[in-house]
Design a protein around this motif. Structure first.
Motif, PDB file in Angstrom:
ATOM      1  N   ALA A   9      -8.369  12.145  -2.578  1.00  0.00           N
ATOM      2  CA  ALA A   9      -8.044  12.422  -3.980  1.00  0.00           C
ATOM      3  C   ALA A   9      -6.947  13.478  -4.088  1.00  0.00           C
ATOM      4  CB  ALA A   9      -9.300  12.869  -4.729  1.00  0.00           C
ATOM      5  N   ALA A  10      -7.019  14.500  -3.238  1.00  0.00           N
ATOM      6  CA  ALA A  10      -6.015  15.560  -3.258  1.00  0.00           C
ATOM      7  C   ALA A  10      -4.646  15.025  -2.831  1.00  0.00           C
ATOM      8  CB  ALA A  10      -6.433  16.702  -2.342  1.00  0.00           C
ATOM      9  N   SER A  11      -4.639  14.090  -1.880  1.00  0.00           N
ATOM     10  CA  SER A  11      -3.380  13.497  -1.430  1.00  0.00           C
ATOM     11  C   SER A  11      -2.729  12.696  -2.547  1.00  0.00           C
ATOM     12  CB  SER A  11      -3.627  12.614  -0.205  1.00  0.00           C
ATOM     13  OG  SER A  11      -4.129  13.368   0.878  1.00  0.00           O
TER      14      SER A  11
ATOM     15  N   ARG B  22       1.400  12.427  -7.021  1.00  0.00           N
ATOM     16  CA  ARG B  22       1.697  12.379  -8.454  1.00  0.00           C
ATOM     17  C   ARG B  22       2.461  13.627  -8.904  1.00  0.00           C
ATOM     18  NH1 ARG B  22      -3.593  10.040  -8.675  1.00  0.00           N
ATOM     19  NH2 ARG B  22      -3.489   7.863  -9.343  1.00  0.00           N
ATOM     20  N   ARG B  23       2.037  14.777  -8.407  1.00  0.00           N
ATOM     21  CA  ARG B  23       2.704  16.027  -8.772  1.00  0.00           C
ATOM     22  C   ARG B  23       4.173  16.016  -8.343  1.00  0.00           C
ATOM     23  NH1 ARG B  23      -0.917  21.470  -8.093  1.00  0.00           N
ATOM     24  NH2 ARG B  23      -2.910  20.681  -8.854  1.00  0.00           N
TER      25      ARG B  23
ATOM     26  N   ALA C 122       0.824  -1.216   0.000  1.00  0.00           N
ATOM     27  CA  ALA C 122       0.000   0.000   0.000  1.00  0.00           C
ATOM     28  C   ALA C 122       0.855   1.261   0.000  1.00  0.00           C
ATOM     29  CB  ALA C 122      -0.913   0.002   1.212  1.00  0.00           C
ATOM     30  N   ALA C 123       2.129   1.124   0.377  1.00  0.00           N
ATOM     31  CA  ALA C 123       3.022   2.284   0.435  1.00  0.00           C
ATOM     32  C   ALA C 123       3.731   2.542  -0.888  1.00  0.00           C
ATOM     33  CB  ALA C 123       4.065   2.097   1.539  1.00  0.00           C
ATOM     34  N   GLU C 124       3.503   1.669  -1.875  1.00  0.00           N
ATOM     35  CA  GLU C 124       4.148   1.874  -3.174  1.00  0.00           C
ATOM     36  C   GLU C 124       3.742   3.221  -3.742  1.00  0.00           C
ATOM     37  OE1 GLU C 124       6.424   0.112  -5.078  1.00  0.00           O
ATOM     38  OE2 GLU C 124       6.704  -0.838  -3.138  1.00  0.00           O
ATOM     39  N   PRO C 125       4.697   3.980  -4.269  1.00  0.00           N
ATOM     40  CA  PRO C 125       4.362   5.319  -4.762  1.00  0.00           C
ATOM     41  C   PRO C 125       3.479   5.276  -5.993  1.00  0.00           C
ATOM     42  CG  PRO C 125       6.598   4.729  -5.375  1.00  0.00           C
ATOM     43  CD  PRO C 125       6.119   3.649  -4.447  1.00  0.00           C
TER      44      PRO C 125
END
Length: 347
Positions: free
Chosen positions: A308-310, A315-316, A17-20
């Motif tokens: 969603a913002a997180s 991604r940014r 779950a921690a995979e980027p």
């Protein structure tokens, strides 16, 4: 009768779950510097091994303390390259439950050991041998072979140095900073070590040649001993710089200030974010960065919008800085527009 699993039931947990979140395919971008560093270390190691043997033979034939010290210098550099190669190999092992943030910091451990070995094996021997020569003198033999070996060694060390300099120049150009600033800020301690050691090797060869020339002109072997001591002091300075850098990274150094401010700006630019009051970063390895921030989300947004913002924030950040491996955001109260800027390392 089994109950069908919902999509939520199938979501990963733990390390999975921690995979980027990977916006494109940044793996090739992150692997290229590593492969380039491996090539730089291998070339430097092979060059130093051949040079160490040649210097030792010339030193034994000529009786020059500076040449023997230069042989110890090259041998120490060879073993140092072995440590750096081990650092590169062991530092890229994937994360597991025992080491959830990976093994990147092991690169700094081996690089620190390499710096200590340079101090003990190179600097200590050169200074001791130089003092012995000044106090007790030495029998000098033919100088010609020493000059030949110094010239060949200069060419070989120069080749290795140019390879390291090309890597430093290319990396500094990508970051938009000067090579000297890149060397101060880079967490890639392997290329930094090769660059400094090759620079010291070239200067050491000049010192050894000067000591031999003065000894031959004056007949006083003290000049050869002085050259040996100077080589040892040079190695001491290089070892101290590298040890200090690796110690700082082992403790948990932040990213450069310019990168810190860009991360803060990217997080603050997300529409539902009012402020980023706290931003913490840490270099987990030469190519891995952890980002943890307290983020003030607008009070009117829902939990789903925060999630969603997180994801959008991760991604940014990874699109701009592929080295960012983990992003942890903690919703918290703050004051709109008050962001944590000018943090990180400013060297």
């Amino acid at each position: 009768m089994t109950t069908p699993q919902t999509p939520e039931d199938q979501l990963p947990v733990g390390l999975a779950a921690a995979e980027p979140l990977d916006p494109t395919d940044s793996s090739q971008q992150s692997e290229q510097p590593e492969n380039e560093s491996v090539g730089t270390v291998i070339i430097a190691g092979l060059a130093n091994l051949a040079i160490a043997v040649a210097k030792l033979v010339a030193g034994l034939f000529s009786g020059s303390a500076a040449m023997v010290s230069e042989s110890a210098h090259s041998l120490a550099d060879t073993i140092t390259e072995v440590f750096l190669f081990v650092a590169l190999r062991r530092g890229v092992r994937p994360a597991d439950e025992e080491h959830p943030f990976g093994y990147g910091k092991e690169s700094f451990v081996w690089a620190f050991i390499a710096a200590v070995f340079t101090f003990v094996g190179g600097a200590g021997f050169s200074i001791y041998h130089g003092i012995e020569t000044i106090v007790h003198g030495e029998e000098m033999g033919a100088f010609l072979w020493s000059y030949v070996v110094l010239a060949v060694s200069f060419a070989a060390e120069g080749t290795s140095f140019l390879k390291a300099r090309r890597q430093v120049t290319g990396a500094s150009r990508r970051w938009g900073i000067t090579p000297s600033r890149f060397l101060r800020l880079t967490p890639d301690t392997t290329v930094k070590a090769v660059y400094f050691e090759d620079s010291a090797a070239l200067i050491g060869l000049v010192l050894a040649g000067a000591g031999l020339a003065l000894t031959e002109l004056t007949g006083n072997t003290a000049w050869d001993g002085i050259a040996s001591i100077a080589i040892g002091l040079l190695l001491f300075v290089v070892a101290a710089i590298l040890a200090r850098t690796n110690a700082s990274l082992l403790v948990g150094r932040a990213v450069p200030r310019r990168m810190h401010n860009q991360i803060a700006a990217d997080l603050a630019s997300i529409p539902v974010v009012d402020a980023v009051p706290t931003l913490l970063t840490m270099q987990l390895g030469p190519g891995d960065v952890l980002v943890a921030a307290k983020v003030d989300f607008r009070d009117s947004v829902s939990g789903g919008e925060i999630e969603a913002a997180s994801d959008d924030a991760e991604r940014r950040l990874r699109a701009r800085f592929p080295a960012i491996r983990y992003v942890f955001l903690d919703p918290t109260r703050g004051t709109a527009g008050r962001n944590h800027v000018d943090g990180g390392v400013d060297i």
